[in-house]
Scaffold this motif. Sequence first.
Motif, short mmCIF file in Angstrom:
data_model
loop_
_atom_site.label_atom_id
_atom_site.label_comp_id
_atom_site.label_asym_id
_atom_site.label_seq_id
_atom_site.Cartn_x
_atom_site.Cartn_y
_atom_site.Cartn_z
N ALA A 156 0.80 -1.30 -0.06
CA ALA A 156 -0.12 -0.11 -0.16
C ALA A 156 0.79 1.35 0.18
CB ALA A 156 -1.00 -0.11 1.34
N GLY A 157 1.97 1.21 0.62
CA GLY A 157 2.78 2.30 0.70
C GLY A 157 3.57 2.64 -0.62
N ASP A 158 3.91 1.60 -1.16
CA ASP A 158 4.56 1.59 -2.67
C ASP A 158 3.47 2.17 -3.38
OD1 ASP A 158 6.63 0.81 -1.70
OD2 ASP A 158 6.66 -1.45 -2.59
N LEU A 159 2.32 1.71 -3.66
CA LEU A 159 0.99 2.44 -4.48
C LEU A 159 0.89 4.19 -3.94
CD1 LEU A 159 -1.65 -0.24 -4.30
CD2 LEU A 159 0.05 0.31 -6.18
N LEU A 160 0.96 4.30 -2.94
CA LEU A 160 0.66 5.76 -2.39
C LEU A 160 1.76 6.73 -3.05
CD1 LEU A 160 -0.47 5.65 1.37
CD2 LEU A 160 -1.55 6.31 -0.73
N LEU A 161 3.18 6.05 -3.18
CA LEU A 161 4.09 6.80 -3.72
C LEU A 161 4.03 7.00 -5.04
CD1 LEU A 161 6.72 4.81 -1.63
CD2 LEU A 161 6.52 7.43 -1.52
N LEU A 162 3.40 5.84 -5.72
CA LEU A 162 3.25 5.99 -7.19
C LEU A 162 2.21 7.02 -7.66
CD1 LEU A 162 3.21 2.31 -8.49
CD2 LEU A 162 4.66 4.10 -9.08
N LEU A 163 1.10 7.24 -6.54
CA LEU A 163 0.10 8.17 -6.57
C LEU A 163 0.69 9.46 -6.54
CD1 LEU A 163 -3.08 6.49 -4.76
CD2 LEU A 163 -2.64 7.01 -7.38
N GLY A 164 1.74 9.44 -5.57
CA GLY A 164 2.51 10.89 -5.31
C GLY A 164 3.25 11.25 -6.71
N GLY A 165 3.55 10.30 -7.48
CA GLY A 165 4.16 10.73 -8.75
C GLY A 165 3.07 11.52 -9.43
N VAL A 166 1.86 11.09 -9.88
CA VAL A 166 0.95 11.55 -10.33
C VAL A 166 0.73 13.16 -10.02
CG1 VAL A 166 -1.47 11.53 -11.23
CG2 VAL A 166 -0.20 9.35 -11.04
N ALA A 167 0.59 13.56 -8.72
CA ALA A 167 0.38 14.67 -8.13
C ALA A 167 1.75 15.65 -8.39
CB ALA A 167 0.37 14.63 -6.61
N TRP A 168 2.90 15.04 -8.30
CA TRP A 168 4.12 15.76 -8.63
C TRP A 168 4.20 16.22 -10.18
CZ3 TRP A 168 7.55 18.43 -6.22
CH2 TRP A 168 8.65 18.69 -6.66
N ALA A 169 3.87 15.42 -10.95
CA ALA A 169 3.95 15.86 -12.45
C ALA A 169 2.84 16.79 -12.75
CB ALA A 169 3.21 14.36 -13.25
#
Length: 321
Positions: A156-169
Amino acid sequence: MRERWPDPRAVLAVAVAALLWSSSYAVTKRVLDDVGPLTIGAVRFTLAALLLGVVMWLRRNRPARPDVRQRRRLYLSGLLGITVYFVLENVGVDLSTASDASLIVATYPLMTMLWERVALGTRMSPLRVAGVLLATFGAFLVVRNGAEVGGGSRWAGDLLLLLGGVAWAGYNVLGKRANEGQDALGVTYHQTVAGAAGFLVASLWEVGEWRMPGAVSGTLLAYLAVACSVGAFLLYNHGLRRLPSSVAVNVLNLVPVFGVLGAVLINGESIRLAQAVGGAVIIAGVVVGMVERPVAGGREATAKGASGAVTAPTGRGGAAA
């Protein structure tokens, strides 16, 4: 037509920001022992906003105050790139590991490319598409390893980090439009104020867990505020004003390398083979996504970056703490 290379000083500014941000994953992981993930963000960016406010007040030559529309964009980009992104990052690192975070962040440049394709209509060559797919597969390997080793929490933590990438982009694309006519200090100040306000509201979720951090955690929080927030964002915004957003984010590919080293040296984390393979595949995908090719007949096509500057041939430049 000859190729035009990015401003080396702008690239250097982003590279130093990447170096500072690369340490934030391991440092945040240490602070999480004493302070909740939302409270870390609130303290970090409130301190950063206060420091930037003092600097803005002391400066002699202040830029013109942004108009209502520009302030709206600056505040929105600050909420997206600071509050939303760092909520996802801090909670993700809390559930996962600093090394996973450092490897997953390598997919962020490609996410920015996709955002630019959707929002700005930027063309993507077949090699860039191949790079996106390859880096995505590498991220899958890292996340899959997290699920196998750490169970549902790390996954779940890894998936949240991936979603963070969408926000950063999204922050990069929006921030590029928001900083016209403003210097790096003014942009960073307005974005940090908005991000700190968002974090203060979010941190109320942890009000029952608030306590005075120890000396080590307090020092590390100050480091996150001064070096990783004020310093890194100033440097990054300085570079972002002079580079296409995809090129600026591309320089952040330095983050995974330094970030994994920091996770090993600061937190004593071990790197599994699956993580190493996944990280290598991500980096390979990013490298493939950066390749520029002249069009048939040796003629070079040029494209305008988000800032309007002409960049390398055949589309936009390649694909973050």
